[in-house]
Scaffold this active site. Structure first.
Site, PDB file in Angstrom:
ATOM      1  N   ARG A   1       0.757  -0.934   0.076  1.00  0.00           N
ATOM      2  CA  ARG A   1      -0.146  -0.020  -0.044  1.00  0.00           C
ATOM      3  C   ARG A   1       0.727   1.338   0.003  1.00  0.00           C
ATOM      4  O   ARG A   1       0.576   2.247  -0.597  1.00  0.00           O
ATOM      5  CB  ARG A   1      -0.992   0.013   1.148  1.00  0.00           C
ATOM      6  CG  ARG A   1      -2.120  -1.064   1.284  1.00  0.00           C
ATOM      7  CD  ARG A   1      -3.310  -0.744   2.135  1.00  0.00           C
ATOM      8  NE  ARG A   1      -2.749  -0.803   3.572  1.00  0.00           N
ATOM      9  CZ  ARG A   1      -2.887  -1.923   4.165  1.00  0.00           C
ATOM     10  NH1 ARG A   1      -3.075  -3.054   3.743  1.00  0.00           N
ATOM     11  NH2 ARG A   1      -2.295  -1.892   5.539  1.00  0.00           N
TER      12      ARG A   1
ATOM     13  N   SER B   1      -1.547 -16.230   6.372  1.00  0.00           N
ATOM     14  CA  SER B   1      -2.547 -15.255   6.770  1.00  0.00           C
ATOM     15  C   SER B   1      -3.669 -16.059   7.433  1.00  0.00           C
ATOM     16  O   SER B   1      -5.007 -15.910   6.995  1.00  0.00           O
ATOM     17  CB  SER B   1      -3.053 -14.524   5.754  1.00  0.00           C
ATOM     18  OG  SER B   1      -3.916 -13.217   6.404  1.00  0.00           O
TER      19      SER B   1
ATOM     20  N   ASN C   1      -4.737 -17.868  13.805  1.00  0.00           N
ATOM     21  CA  ASN C   1      -4.230 -18.636  14.713  1.00  0.00           C
ATOM     22  C   ASN C   1      -5.298 -18.777  15.971  1.00  0.00           C
ATOM     23  O   ASN C   1      -5.412 -19.482  16.586  1.00  0.00           O
ATOM     24  CB  ASN C   1      -2.739 -18.019  15.628  1.00  0.00           C
ATOM     25  CG  ASN C   1      -1.943 -17.409  14.495  1.00  0.00           C
ATOM     26  OD1 ASN C   1      -2.503 -16.699  13.717  1.00  0.00           O
ATOM     27  ND2 ASN C   1      -0.716 -17.780  14.681  1.00  0.00           N
ATOM     28  N   CYS C   2      -5.764 -17.326  16.156  1.00  0.00           N
ATOM     29  CA  CYS C   2      -6.544 -16.978  17.446  1.00  0.00           C
ATOM     30  C   CYS C   2      -7.845 -17.948  17.251  1.00  0.00           C
ATOM     31  O   CYS C   2      -8.449 -17.975  18.494  1.00  0.00           O
ATOM     32  CB  CYS C   2      -6.917 -15.729  17.475  1.00  0.00           C
ATOM     33  SG  CYS C   2      -5.244 -14.549  17.573  1.00  0.00           S
TER      34      CYS C   2
ATOM     35  N   PRO D   1      21.176  -3.181  10.361  1.00  0.00           N
ATOM     36  CA  PRO D   1      20.134  -2.214  10.009  1.00  0.00           C
ATOM     37  C   PRO D   1      19.444  -2.199   8.695  1.00  0.00           C
ATOM     38  O   PRO D   1      18.485  -1.660   8.389  1.00  0.00           O
ATOM     39  CB  PRO D   1      21.187  -0.565   9.578  1.00  0.00           C
ATOM     40  CG  PRO D   1      22.605  -1.356   9.751  1.00  0.00           C
ATOM     41  CD  PRO D   1      22.501  -2.502  10.413  1.00  0.00           C
TER      42      PRO D   1
ATOM     43  N   ALA E   1      12.549  -6.756  12.490  1.00  0.00           N
ATOM     44  CA  ALA E   1      11.880  -8.114  13.099  1.00  0.00           C
ATOM     45  C   ALA E   1      10.625  -7.869  13.778  1.00  0.00           C
ATOM     46  O   ALA E   1      10.795  -6.244  14.409  1.00  0.00           O
ATOM     47  CB  ALA E   1      12.697  -8.790  13.826  1.00  0.00           C
TER      48      ALA E   1
ATOM     49  N   GLY F   1       6.666  -9.149  15.823  1.00  0.00           N
ATOM     50  CA  GLY F   1       5.542 -10.097  16.425  1.00  0.00           C
ATOM     51  C   GLY F   1       6.263 -11.132  17.470  1.00  0.00           C
ATOM     52  O   GLY F   1       7.044 -10.526  18.345  1.00  0.00           O
ATOM     53  N   ASP F   2       5.777 -12.213  17.573  1.00  0.00           N
ATOM     54  CA  ASP F   2       6.273 -13.007  18.669  1.00  0.00           C
ATOM     55  C   ASP F   2       7.614 -13.200  19.123  1.00  0.00           C
ATOM     56  O   ASP F   2       8.206 -13.547  20.126  1.00  0.00           O
ATOM     57  CB  ASP F   2       5.523 -14.470  18.736  1.00  0.00           C
ATOM     58  CG  ASP F   2       4.006 -14.237  18.815  1.00  0.00           C
ATOM     59  OD1 ASP F   2       3.493 -13.288  18.991  1.00  0.00           O
ATOM     60  OD2 ASP F   2       3.538 -15.501  18.849  1.00  0.00           O
TER      61      ASP F   2
END
Ligand code: FAD
Length: 573
Positions: free
Chosen positions: A35, A52, A55-56, A294, A298, A300-301
């Site tokens: 985008r 995509s 998971n939840c 640089p 990273a 997320g979990d």
């Protein structure tokens, strides 16, 4: 730029963004990158068969609330690829990063073919893997962790094929509890084995105790302070999975075992590439979500983040932060300036009829970090008491003594806990104080709330503490009171007192207090309590204005009795 593919050198003048991991953080970063830039070349590698996916939602498929496994897959690789004009490669694992050459080595999980792909910017969103402790027998058939769609389908099919009747869930965190709820929904007899003294470590113990009661009410066997020492292979007539032997010697036959004792950041790639890893085992990033290299970001979990209240490094494996971080990292990669400063750990769980939400620090975390705080508990109605269907909410609010800044909140109830959690999370995020909560203008009509919403009440009660109108005592301090120096005063009605009271308490109902003040010794401290906290507060005000030293029990009998309850026959403490 040079692309090395299968040994062939291709030349491209576009900025190439390579993304590792195609679910929450990775997919969100990829879509955002497109985008922001139509020119960027985006390649997304996912080692699993799906990108995509939800998971939840996985536990809810196992329980049958989500009926079709296709509903768990939000985007196919083809749709994602064509909608965002990106190269999506599933079943392809990124095996290594060569930082000097700015390339990654990838391996097809279908053909085994190895490729080298160059990048201008690399984004890691590999997530976290379920922890499998080295318990003997843990890898026996019928022992599962839950992370992706194939595992979810496997669990569901195992239950069907083995006509599973008994499940052992190891670990009482978010995933363990969601699984326990869903397995009960599928008519399994469920035992939870939790090594700690409480479930849901993101809550303080007196709040977690409400959830523990709910589990027991729904027939779940809860073993606290217990651990599995071994899973022994069993005769199939006894159990389809194993017999779990607990530390105490108790044996639990299981047709299904779910291991839900937390996750560990997936950092093998990052570590092997020499990226900085923090003390908690997550990838270290700066506020632009850039790693120690640089050219590599990273999210997320897999990363460590700063706790928004205490400032300490923490791991918070939740979908909201991962998605927002993906967007921020993509912006930064493409030259925009976006920052991610901290995570509050705002989370929510449905457990049968109860909803439990939390945001910010717990009392335990504040003590660990030696942050000064006040704690209050309240039990307001979810909506106007005169309108049908109101139920009790339990709210715990933590705030700073000097400024009144909100530090954390926990909300549990049958109705309306989600919106109070979100209001408190938004207030915490914007640095509000308890005075702001008292003044907050919230939507009200009887079916939804009260003219003084529970959030307003929490703010007002906290102001009473800050103003010195009332001093509070916590449930865990009651045991340490010296009877020679203290009177514990129950100001409820006799029938409430008869139904259960604090040890050593004397009864003096609030309506009689003014007339019978002389019965109370002035030289002793008076600790007042009622059922939910309000009458105890009124009593404290009367006493204080008549020259008594007085404290009101925070959360009153409701909080104290929940926190100290040990008689639940299935809670093995
Ligand atoms: P993931 O979404 O896990 O994505 C990482 C992906 O990277 C994986 O698909 C993995 O296969 C891939 N990968 C890893 N290494 C490589 C490699 N070398 N090469 C290629 N691909 C690789 N959070 C909430 O906020 N609310 C909830 O209700 C909730 N419920 C959950 C229920 C379950 C059962 C689970 C498992 C998680 C739940 N979570 C929930 C947590 C949430 O899903 C995660 O926080 C979020 O998905 C993290 O996003 P991520 O991008 O870091 O990792």
């Amino acid at each position: 730029m040079v692309l090395l593919k299968g040994g062939t050198q291709l030349v491209s003048d576009k900025k190439r963004i390579v993304i590792v991991g195609g679910v929450a953080g990775g997919a969100s970063a990829a879509a955002r990158a497109r985008r922001v830039s139509e020119d960027a070349e985006i390649i997304l590698f996912e080692r699993g068969p799906h990108v995509s996916f939800a998971n939840c939602g996985l536990p809810y498929y196992i329980g049958g609330e989500i009926e079709r496994s296709e509903s768990l897959v939000l985007e196919t690789p083809e749709r994602l690829g064509s909608r965002f004009n990106m190269d999506v490669r599933i079943l392809t694992e990124v095996m290594a990063i060569n930082r000097e050459a700015k390339t990654v080595t990838v391996r097809s999980r279908v053909t085994g073919a190895i490729d080298t792909v160059s990048y201008d910017a690399l984004l890691l969103s590999p997530g976290a893997k379920p922890f499998r402790p080295p318990i003997p027998g843990i890898d026996l058939p019928g022992h599962f962790t839950l992370r992706n769609v194939p595992e979810t389908i496997e669990i569901s099919e195992w239950i069907k094929k083995h006509e599973a009747r008994r499940a052992v869930v190891v670990g009482g965190g978010y995933i363990g509890l969601e699984m326990a709820e869903q397995l009960v929904g599928r008519a399994l007899n469920v035992s939870i084995v939790e090594a700690g003294p409480q479930i849901m470590g993101v809550l303080d113990p007196e709040m977690a105790a409400l959830l523990q009661q709910e589990l027991v009410k729904h027939g779940v066997h809860l073993y606290l302070n217990e651990s599995v020492e071994a899973f022994n292979a069993a005769n199939p007539d006894i159990a389809s999975a194993s017999v779990a032997r607990l530390k105490s010697g108790k044996q639990l036959p299981a047709d299904l075992v779910v291991i839900g004792i937390g996750v560990r950041p997936e950092v093998t790639l990052a570590r092997n590439a020499g990226l900085e890893i923090g003390e908690l085992g997550g990838i270290r990033v700066n506020s632009s979500l850039q790693t120690s290299d640089p050219n590599i970001w990273a999210v997320g979990d897999a990363i460590e983040v700063k706790n928004g209240v205490t400032g300490e490094w923490i791991l918070i494996p939740l979908a909201g932060p991962a998605n927002r971080q993906g967007r921020i990292a993509a912006d930064n990669i493409l030259g925009r300036k976006a920052t991610y400063d901290s995570t509050l750990g705002t989370g929510i769980l449905r457990l049968f009829g109860l909803t439990a939400g939390c945001t910010g620090a717990t009392e335990r975390a504040l003590n660990r970090q030696k942050v000064a705080y006040h704690a209050i508990h309240l039990h307001p109605n979810s909506h106007a008491g005169y309108y049908p269907g109101a139920s009790t909410l339990s709210i715990k609010l933590l705030f700073a003594p000097e400024t009144g800044r909100i530090l954390g909140a926990q909300v549990i109830g049958r109705d309306g806990a989600d919106k109070r959690t979100d209001v408190l999370a938004a207030a915490l995020r914007s640095g509000m104080t308890v005075h702001d909560l008292a003044e907050m203008e919230l939507a009200y009509a009887p079916p939804f709330g009260s003219a003084k919403d529970p959030v307003n009440l929490a703010g007002m009660m906290a102001e009473n503490v800050l103003n010195g109108d009332v001093a509070t005592i916590q449930w865990y301090e009651m045991d340490g009171l010296d009877p020679e120096k203290t009177v514990i005063l129950d100001v409820r009605q006799p029938d409430e007192f008869a139904g259960g009271a604090l040890p050593g308490a004397i009864l003096l109902p609030l309506p009689d207090l003014r007339q019978r003040l002389e019965e109370l010794p002035k030289e002793k401290e008076i600790v007042t309590y009622c059922q939910g906290g309000q009458r105890g507060y009124y009593a404290c005000r009367i006493l204080a204005q008549n020259g008594y030293r007085c404290r009101n029990l925070s959360g009153a009998y409701l909080t104290w009795s929940t926190a100290t309850q040990t008689e639940g026959e299935q809670i093995d403490v």
